[in-house]
Design a protein around this motif. Structure first.
Motif, PDB file in Angstrom:
ATOM      1  N   GLY A   1      -7.422  -4.250   3.348  1.00  0.00           N
ATOM      2  CA  GLY A   1      -7.281  -3.285   4.636  1.00  0.00           C
ATOM      3  C   GLY A   1      -5.927  -2.660   4.509  1.00  0.00           C
ATOM      4  N   ILE A   2      -4.846  -3.418   4.438  1.00  0.00           N
ATOM      5  CA  ILE A   2      -3.426  -3.175   4.559  1.00  0.00           C
ATOM      6  C   ILE A   2      -3.021  -2.167   3.408  1.00  0.00           C
ATOM      7  CG2 ILE A   2      -1.004  -3.750   4.334  1.00  0.00           C
ATOM      8  CD1 ILE A   2      -1.944  -6.327   5.958  1.00  0.00           C
ATOM      9  N   ALA A   3      -3.552  -2.442   2.380  1.00  0.00           N
ATOM     10  CA  ALA A   3      -3.388  -1.536   1.091  1.00  0.00           C
ATOM     11  C   ALA A   3      -4.184  -0.100   1.339  1.00  0.00           C
ATOM     12  CB  ALA A   3      -4.045  -2.189  -0.328  1.00  0.00           C
TER      13      ALA A   3
ATOM     14  N   MET B   1     -18.653  -0.306  -1.765  1.00  0.00           N
ATOM     15  CA  MET B   1     -17.382   0.087  -3.020  1.00  0.00           C
ATOM     16  C   MET B   1     -16.691  -1.296  -3.222  1.00  0.00           C
ATOM     17  SD  MET B   1     -15.433   3.218  -1.222  1.00  0.00           S
ATOM     18  CE  MET B   1     -16.204   4.546  -0.699  1.00  0.00           C
ATOM     19  N   LYS B   2     -16.042  -1.054  -4.418  1.00  0.00           N
ATOM     20  CA  LYS B   2     -15.275  -2.442  -5.153  1.00  0.00           C
ATOM     21  C   LYS B   2     -14.010  -2.325  -4.364  1.00  0.00           C
ATOM     22  CE  LYS B   2     -17.479  -3.205  -9.451  1.00  0.00           C
ATOM     23  NZ  LYS B   2     -17.529  -2.845 -10.747  1.00  0.00           N
ATOM     24  N   VAL B   3     -13.415  -3.204  -4.488  1.00  0.00           N
ATOM     25  CA  VAL B   3     -11.988  -3.373  -3.824  1.00  0.00           C
ATOM     26  C   VAL B   3     -11.144  -2.240  -4.074  1.00  0.00           C
ATOM     27  CG1 VAL B   3      -9.818  -4.639  -3.796  1.00  0.00           C
ATOM     28  CG2 VAL B   3     -11.867  -5.974  -3.383  1.00  0.00           C
ATOM     29  N   TRP B   4     -10.741  -1.845  -5.424  1.00  0.00           N
ATOM     30  CA  TRP B   4     -10.094  -0.706  -5.741  1.00  0.00           C
ATOM     31  C   TRP B   4     -10.428   0.457  -5.422  1.00  0.00           C
ATOM     32  CZ3 TRP B   4     -10.783   3.706  -8.651  1.00  0.00           C
ATOM     33  CH2 TRP B   4     -11.877   3.586  -9.135  1.00  0.00           C
ATOM     34  N   GLU B   5     -11.877   0.741  -5.426  1.00  0.00           N
ATOM     35  CA  GLU B   5     -12.492   1.956  -4.801  1.00  0.00           C
ATOM     36  C   GLU B   5     -12.196   2.137  -3.394  1.00  0.00           C
ATOM     37  OE1 GLU B   5     -16.400   2.727  -7.547  1.00  0.00           O
ATOM     38  OE2 GLU B   5     -16.240   0.868  -6.214  1.00  0.00           O
ATOM     39  N   ASN B   6     -12.224   0.849  -2.560  1.00  0.00           N
ATOM     40  CA  ASN B   6     -11.668   0.977  -1.223  1.00  0.00           C
ATOM     41  C   ASN B   6     -10.482   1.495  -0.930  1.00  0.00           C
ATOM     42  OD1 ASN B   6     -13.210  -0.262   1.412  1.00  0.00           O
ATOM     43  ND2 ASN B   6     -14.080  -1.382  -0.601  1.00  0.00           N
ATOM     44  N   VAL B   7      -9.508   0.744  -1.828  1.00  0.00           N
ATOM     45  CA  VAL B   7      -8.038   1.239  -1.818  1.00  0.00           C
ATOM     46  C   VAL B   7      -7.691   2.728  -2.042  1.00  0.00           C
ATOM     47  CG1 VAL B   7      -5.570   0.663  -2.502  1.00  0.00           C
ATOM     48  CG2 VAL B   7      -7.417  -1.239  -2.147  1.00  0.00           C
ATOM     49  N   ALA B   8      -8.515   3.251  -3.087  1.00  0.00           N
ATOM     50  CA  ALA B   8      -8.201   4.483  -3.591  1.00  0.00           C
ATOM     51  C   ALA B   8      -9.043   5.705  -2.711  1.00  0.00           C
ATOM     52  CB  ALA B   8      -8.678   4.634  -5.040  1.00  0.00           C
TER      53      ALA B   8
ATOM     54  N   LEU C   1       5.174  -8.666   4.354  1.00  0.00           N
ATOM     55  CA  LEU C   1       4.770  -7.388   3.453  1.00  0.00           C
ATOM     56  C   LEU C   1       4.495  -6.083   4.368  1.00  0.00           C
ATOM     57  CD1 LEU C   1       2.859  -6.358   1.080  1.00  0.00           C
ATOM     58  CD2 LEU C   1       0.831  -7.094   2.511  1.00  0.00           C
ATOM     59  N   LEU C   2       4.269  -6.175   5.531  1.00  0.00           N
ATOM     60  CA  LEU C   2       4.344  -4.928   6.457  1.00  0.00           C
ATOM     61  C   LEU C   2       5.604  -4.373   6.431  1.00  0.00           C
ATOM     62  CD1 LEU C   2       2.057  -5.941   9.352  1.00  0.00           C
ATOM     63  CD2 LEU C   2       1.317  -4.916   7.375  1.00  0.00           C
ATOM     64  N   GLU C   3       6.543  -5.426   6.665  1.00  0.00           N
ATOM     65  CA  GLU C   3       7.823  -5.000   6.635  1.00  0.00           C
ATOM     66  C   GLU C   3       8.424  -4.362   5.483  1.00  0.00           C
ATOM     67  OE1 GLU C   3      10.027  -4.748   9.142  1.00  0.00           O
ATOM     68  OE2 GLU C   3      11.869  -4.206   7.982  1.00  0.00           O
ATOM     69  N   LYS C   4       8.106  -4.767   4.429  1.00  0.00           N
ATOM     70  CA  LYS C   4       8.598  -4.173   3.030  1.00  0.00           C
ATOM     71  C   LYS C   4       7.845  -2.880   3.047  1.00  0.00           C
ATOM     72  CE  LYS C   4       6.903  -5.182  -1.166  1.00  0.00           C
ATOM     73  NZ  LYS C   4       6.229  -6.269  -1.859  1.00  0.00           N
ATOM     74  N   ILE C   5       6.458  -2.659   3.362  1.00  0.00           N
ATOM     75  CA  ILE C   5       5.813  -1.165   3.244  1.00  0.00           C
ATOM     76  C   ILE C   5       6.802  -0.496   4.131  1.00  0.00           C
ATOM     77  CG2 ILE C   5       4.021   0.047   3.668  1.00  0.00           C
ATOM     78  CD1 ILE C   5       2.449  -2.568   2.784  1.00  0.00           C
ATOM     79  N   ARG C   6       6.995  -0.978   5.183  1.00  0.00           N
ATOM     80  CA  ARG C   6       7.713  -0.042   6.249  1.00  0.00           C
ATOM     81  C   ARG C   6       9.085   0.502   5.855  1.00  0.00           C
ATOM     82  NH1 ARG C   6      11.326   0.653   9.780  1.00  0.00           N
ATOM     83  NH2 ARG C   6      12.258  -1.233   9.182  1.00  0.00           N
TER      84      ARG C   6
ATOM     85  N   ARG D   1      -3.361   4.022  -9.308  1.00  0.00           N
ATOM     86  CA  ARG D   1      -2.527   4.041  -7.987  1.00  0.00           C
ATOM     87  C   ARG D   1      -3.097   2.854  -7.240  1.00  0.00           C
ATOM     88  NH1 ARG D   1      -0.342   9.329  -7.076  1.00  0.00           N
ATOM     89  NH2 ARG D   1       0.047   8.951  -4.857  1.00  0.00           N
ATOM     90  N   ALA D   2      -4.355   2.531  -7.123  1.00  0.00           N
ATOM     91  CA  ALA D   2      -5.097   1.620  -6.487  1.00  0.00           C
ATOM     92  C   ALA D   2      -4.272   0.272  -7.070  1.00  0.00           C
ATOM     93  CB  ALA D   2      -6.327   1.706  -6.424  1.00  0.00           C
ATOM     94  N   LEU D   3      -4.545   0.006  -8.299  1.00  0.00           N
ATOM     95  CA  LEU D   3      -3.841  -1.369  -9.007  1.00  0.00           C
ATOM     96  C   LEU D   3      -2.434  -1.559  -8.473  1.00  0.00           C
ATOM     97  CD1 LEU D   3      -5.746  -1.488 -12.441  1.00  0.00           C
ATOM     98  CD2 LEU D   3      -6.243  -2.268 -10.225  1.00  0.00           C
ATOM     99  N   MET D   4      -1.609  -0.547  -8.266  1.00  0.00           N
ATOM    100  CA  MET D   4      -0.383  -0.587  -8.031  1.00  0.00           C
ATOM    101  C   MET D   4      -0.025  -1.203  -6.505  1.00  0.00           C
ATOM    102  SD  MET D   4       2.087   2.552  -9.528  1.00  0.00           S
ATOM    103  CE  MET D   4       2.484   3.244  -7.937  1.00  0.00           C
ATOM    104  N   ARG D   5      -0.828  -0.460  -5.731  1.00  0.00           N
ATOM    105  CA  ARG D   5      -0.892  -1.159  -4.392  1.00  0.00           C
ATOM    106  C   ARG D   5      -1.351  -2.241  -4.251  1.00  0.00           C
ATOM    107  NH1 ARG D   5       1.466   1.938  -0.259  1.00  0.00           N
ATOM    108  NH2 ARG D   5       2.849   1.106  -0.768  1.00  0.00           N
ATOM    109  N   LEU D   6      -2.187  -2.856  -5.065  1.00  0.00           N
ATOM    110  CA  LEU D   6      -2.932  -4.063  -4.919  1.00  0.00           C
ATOM    111  C   LEU D   6      -2.079  -5.210  -5.378  1.00  0.00           C
ATOM    112  CD1 LEU D   6      -6.754  -3.388  -5.882  1.00  0.00           C
ATOM    113  CD2 LEU D   6      -5.691  -4.511  -3.639  1.00  0.00           C
TER     114      LEU D   6
END
Ligand SMILES: Nc1ncnc2c1ncn2[C@@H]1O[C@H](COP(=O)(O)OP(=O)(O)O)[C@@H](O)[C@H]1O
Ligand SMILES: [Mg+2]
Lengths: 266, 246
Positions: free
Chosen positions: B148-150, B93-100, B180-185, B118-123
């Motif tokens: 992977g984090i996304a 899968m492409k990157v965005w498909e992985n995330v989605a 990044l992890l802290e921001k997401i948390r 939504r995937a692009l936003m996360r990326l």
């Protein structure tokens, strides 16, 4: 005494391992067949994609190999007949019959067992060792529905299609050889009277059974891969050997059943 | 959120987890450290039901995980986002498909355009704008981790597990990843388990630590207490001494 006990223990472990593997294989087979009806479990378009991959990769391979084998076979038969009676009117009808119920199904399937089987085991095996299968499971995907079922459907359809196509190729190649090397007339060769419905049924059943067995056995080998890239290599080798073996065994069983039921000998 | 009692796991005839007891409160942030091969990855995978333990109990939000079959595990796994140790990006899968992908599984009615959006936003949030149409094999190690984090945080699940989010990355990328992890948390308030062998980096992010060695938890507690732990192995490990039981 301890050596005897050790020997018994290792035999026991071996048998137990075998029984466990068989149970896993049978359960994967059962879940795969049930999974055919879980339309939401697999990715959209994946069956067509797999069919294209398998057909595209195997068409030339099967055509060339079986065409050549058909020619060699007819050449040898005509050569021998020339030495004995010289009457080549029976070569075509008998050749056509034998190709349809025996020769083409097993040879097509053996070739696809190496080609498709190796591909499936390598693909799924590397997904296992890179944790992609675990990642799928984490999102609620059943690896059998998602990975094996599309390959099962595609392989069954494509083995049948390639097998039927190979029958045509083999018969044409055989006729061509008989005509050019031994002057057998085409209308003497192309006599389909000997091909009874029973032969067709057996040929088609074999192609379907083999086409289904290859992805299940290869998928099992892939899913049980362990370790790193070495594990993928081992899984691929196991897949080719076991898929070929299961094709041979199934072929034998279907031949026996066919002989006892639908096939008329003589 | 997570209650583990007397968890034992063996693969083949090798015992790999030997009596794990653990309690993780909702919203807490735990670091998991320990020598390689100690069973950290195995422990978190067992929590998700990816391995079947020999005995013991794992409860997630009060639901017993042990003994459930795969279909019954689906609702529990929906609550967990996971970054695997070697990313485990889907290479087909492409990157965005992985995330989605996790979101597509969670909400089957979302159409492709919405998923991609939504995937692009996360990326973008993980600093990978513009890489959405690449294949995973075209990415560097740090970029793969970010994908992977996304993917792990895409469904904003209440529990997120990061297995070695910074392994093999340079110090600058490492601190960016912890930020990044802290921001997401902060934005999701999720409970977090983060495995790492980099104690310094991890300490900037977590409030509690546990140390896993040889299938057992040798220490668990708040971060400051780790320094005072008397266990000789823990003492050696956190100070990186060459002399000691390890
Ligand atoms: N799928 C598996 N099959 C057999 N052994 C495994 C498997 N996964 C991990 N192990 C073993 O379990 C032990 C702990 O592994 P792991 O949890 O990956 O350690 P780490 O603490 O470095 O993450 C290791 O000795 C490893 O060899
Ligand atoms: Mg690990």
């Amino acid at each position: 005494m301890t050596r005897l006990a050790n020997l018994l223990a290792s035999i026991g472990a071996f048998v137990l391992g075998y029984v466990q593997a068989s149970i896993t294989l049978i359960s994967i087979a059962g879940r795969s067949f049930r999974g055919i009806f879980h339309f939401r479990g697999r990715a959209k378009g994946e069956v067509l994609n797999q069919m294209y991959q398998m057909g595209n990769r195997s068409l030339v391979f099967v055509t060339v190999t079986l065409g050549a084998l058909g020619m060699v076979l007819v050449f040898q038969v005509c050569l021998q007949i020339n030495k004995v009676t010289g009457d080549q009117s029976q070569v075509g009808p008998e050749f056509i019959k034998g190709m349809i119920h025996a020769f083409v199904p097993i040879l097509t399937a053996m070739m696809l067992a190496t080609r498709i089987g190796a591909g499936i085991a390598a693909e799924i095996g590397s997904m296992v060792v890179t944790e992609q299968v675990d990642a799928l499971r984490m999102t609620g995907v059943d690896p059998i529905d998602y990975l094996i079922v599309p390959r099962l459907i595609a392989s069954t359809v494509m083995t049948l299609a390639l097998g039927l196509f190979a029958m045509v190729v083999v018969i044409l190649a055989g006729a061509f050889m008989a005509h050019t090397s031994f002057g057998v007339n085409y209308n003497v060769f192309f006599i389909f009277d000997k091909v009874l419905p029973g032969d067709m049924i057996i040929g088609v059943s074999k192609l379907i059974a083999h086409g289904a067995a290859i992805p299940i056995v290869a998928g099992y080998c892939g899913l049980t891969a362990t370790g790193g890239s070495q594990g993928v290599g081992t899984a691929t080798t196991r897949a080719v050997i076991n898929a070929s073996l299961s094709v041979i065994i199934l072929d034998f069983i279907i031949s026996a059943i066919g002989l006892a039921t639908v096939q008329k000998v003589g | 959120m997570i209650h583990v009692r007397d968890l034992h796991l063996s693969i083949g005839d090798r015992p790999l987890l030997k009596g794990i007891d653990l309690q993780v409160e909702r919203g807490s942030v735990w670091g998991i450290i320990g020598p390689p091969g100690g069973g950290k990855s195995l422990l978190v995978k067992t929590l998700c039901g990816l391995f079947t333990p020999d005995r013991g109990s794992i409860r997630i939000d009060g639901v017993e995980v042990c003994g459930l079959d795969e279909p019954a595990l689906v609702p529990i796994r929906r609550k967990i986002g996971m970054l695997f140790q070697n990313n485990a990006l889907f290479d087909f899968m492409k990157v965005w498909e992985n995330v989605a992908f996790p979101l597509a599984r969670l909400k089957p009615d979302l159409d492709e355009a919405a998923l991609r959006e939504r995937a692009l936003m996360r990326l973008r949030e993980v600093g990978l704008a513009g890489s959405e149409d690449k294949w995973p094999s075209e990415l560097s190690g740090g970029m793969k981790k970010r994908v992977g984090i996304a993917r792990a945080t895409m469904t904003e699940s209440p529990l997120v597990i990061y297995d070695e989010p910074t392994a093999g990355l340079d110090p600058v990328t490492t601190s960016k990843i912890y930020d990044l992890l802290e921001k997401i948390r902060q934005s999701t308030g999720a409970t977090v388990l983060a495995i790492s062998s980099d104690i310094q980096g991890l300490s900037t992010f977590v409030k509690n630590m546990m140390l896993v060695h040889d299938g057992q938890i040798l220490f668990k507690g708040p971060l400051p207490a780790l320094q005072e732990c008397e266990d000789p192995l823990v003492h050696q490990f956190i100070r990186g001494l060459s002399e000691g039981p390890l």
